[in-house]
Design an enzyme around this catalytic site. Structure first.
Site, PDB file in Angstrom:
ATOM      1  N   GLU A   7       0.854  -1.199   0.000  1.00  0.00           N
ATOM      2  CA  GLU A   7       0.000   0.000   0.000  1.00  0.00           C
ATOM      3  C   GLU A   7       0.881   1.237   0.000  1.00  0.00           C
ATOM      4  OE1 GLU A   7      -2.988   2.487   2.744  1.00  0.00           O
ATOM      5  OE2 GLU A   7      -3.294   0.317   2.910  1.00  0.00           O
ATOM      6  N   HIS A   9       1.680   4.831  -2.056  1.00  0.00           N
ATOM      7  CA  HIS A   9       0.860   5.714  -2.873  1.00  0.00           C
ATOM      8  C   HIS A   9       1.661   6.632  -3.793  1.00  0.00           C
ATOM      9  CE1 HIS A   9      -2.505   4.433  -0.409  1.00  0.00           C
ATOM     10  NE2 HIS A   9      -1.775   4.676   0.658  1.00  0.00           N
ATOM     11  N   HIS A 152      -9.462   0.332  -0.385  1.00  0.00           N
ATOM     12  CA  HIS A 152      -8.792   1.317   0.467  1.00  0.00           C
ATOM     13  C   HIS A 152      -9.805   2.359   0.923  1.00  0.00           C
ATOM     14  CE1 HIS A 152      -6.286   4.823   1.464  1.00  0.00           C
ATOM     15  NE2 HIS A 152      -5.293   3.976   1.650  1.00  0.00           N
ATOM     16  N   ASP A 275       2.288   2.202   3.825  1.00  0.00           N
ATOM     17  CA  ASP A 275       1.457   3.387   3.624  1.00  0.00           C
ATOM     18  C   ASP A 275       2.335   4.598   3.305  1.00  0.00           C
ATOM     19  OD1 ASP A 275      -0.875   4.793   3.303  1.00  0.00           O
ATOM     20  OD2 ASP A 275      -1.455   4.784   5.405  1.00  0.00           O
TER      21      ASP A 275
END
Length: 313
Positions: A7, A9, A152, A275
């Site tokens: 995950e 981004h 998400h 993240d």
């Protein structure tokens, strides 16, 4: 030890339409970068591969006539930016979910053309959850392609913000921390998964794999109670989730929460994620190195489960 994170981004200003959240605005330079500071940090902390995904949901706001082309353009740009470092990066596709048939086609195109590993879907789609029958083409295609869908959190619908997250105390307007990254969107993702279960989506698509982040989006805490209450199809909630649901550690770097996830969904369904850039690679790596489990179980979390689920080489 090989380390894979799922995950992580990205967001490219050249394709931005709407104003990002305050958190995303603060991180814009890091979100736009792939092969600079991001890659250097990965190498410094021992991360072998990031699975990249698009941070914003601008595609949902576009007219149906424009959304598929926008998603294609974004996915192609992402593929172009990481093409020289494919040993370090792969991706989940951005899908034009307001046009489900086109979204299914874009999922297939990105998997077959760019080698993407599935798709990330953020929040509700203009207020609709994925259990709505109109989204069936995406589930069907994901199962056919044998790739997971990562659900998400996204910004809650305005009506929810107004009802639950605004006018806190003597303030006016929404409280972003409660509505989004501090609570609201995590609980909404848990609701999303329970709706899919209650609607029979997991039974209808028994080979479908769903990923959620943030150590299970609150679901492990309610595991036993949910299992005794939710009845759907031939399998219990726990049996269904252990077969089709995967949890990542993204942004939750505490050992008690990890142990709870292991005790509920099981070690084979837990995937390491950071993240990035909202959490730093170093935070995640420090957490990983402090896990008090046998080496073979740590290896499953660090890369083994991701390698198996995503069929990474």
């Amino acid at each position: 030890m090989r380390i894979v994170t799922l995950e992580e981004h990205v967001s490219f200003p050249e394709l931005s339409i709407s104003k990002p959240t305050a958190a995303a605005q603060h991180m814009q330079a890091k979100l736009a970068d792939i092969t600079g500071e991001r890659l250097s940090s990965m190498r410094a902390t021992g991360i072998a591969m990031q699975v990249l995904s698009v941070e914003n949901t601008d595609v949902y706001a576009l007219p149906d006539s424009e959304a598929p082309a926008f998603a294609t353009k974004y996915n192609d740009l992402l593929a172009e930016k990481m093409k020289d470092h494919r040993e370090s990066f792969t991706a989940f596709a951005l899908l034009p979910m307001t046009t489900p048939a086109a979204a299914a086609d874009e999922l297939e195109r990105t998997v077959k053309t760019h080698g993407f590993q599935g798709a990330m879907i953020k929040g509700t789609i203009l207020g609709e959850f994925l259990d709505a029958p109109k989204f069936a083409p995406v589930f069907e295609r994901a199962q056919q392609l044998n790739v997971p869908l990562y659900i998400h959190p996204g910004v809650p619908p305005q009506a929810v913000i107004d009802a639950y997250y605004s006018n806190v105390g003597d303030t006016t307007g929404p409280n972003e921390a409660i509505a989004c990254y501090g609570w609201g969107w995590h609980s909404e993702t848990a609701i999303h998964i329970l709706r899919l279960f209650a609607a029979g989506i997991f039974d209808k698509y028994p080979d479908l794999k769903i990923i959620i982040g943030h150590m299970g989006e609150m679901l492990p805490m309610m595991w036993t109670r949910m299992n005794g209450i939710f009845k759907q199809g031939k399998r219990s909630l726990i049996e269904t989730f252990k077969a089709q649901l995967f949890i990542t550690t993204s942004g939750i770097f505490t050992q008690p929460q990890l142990q709870l996830a292991i005790d509920t969904i099981g070690i084979d369904n837990i995937l390491f994620s950071i993240d990035y850039p909202f959490s730093t690679n170093q935070m995640g790596i420090d957490f990983l190195h402090n896990i008090q489990l046998p080496a073979e179980q740590i290896a499953k979390i660090a890369h083994g489960n991701a390698d198996r689920l995503l069929r990474l080489k």
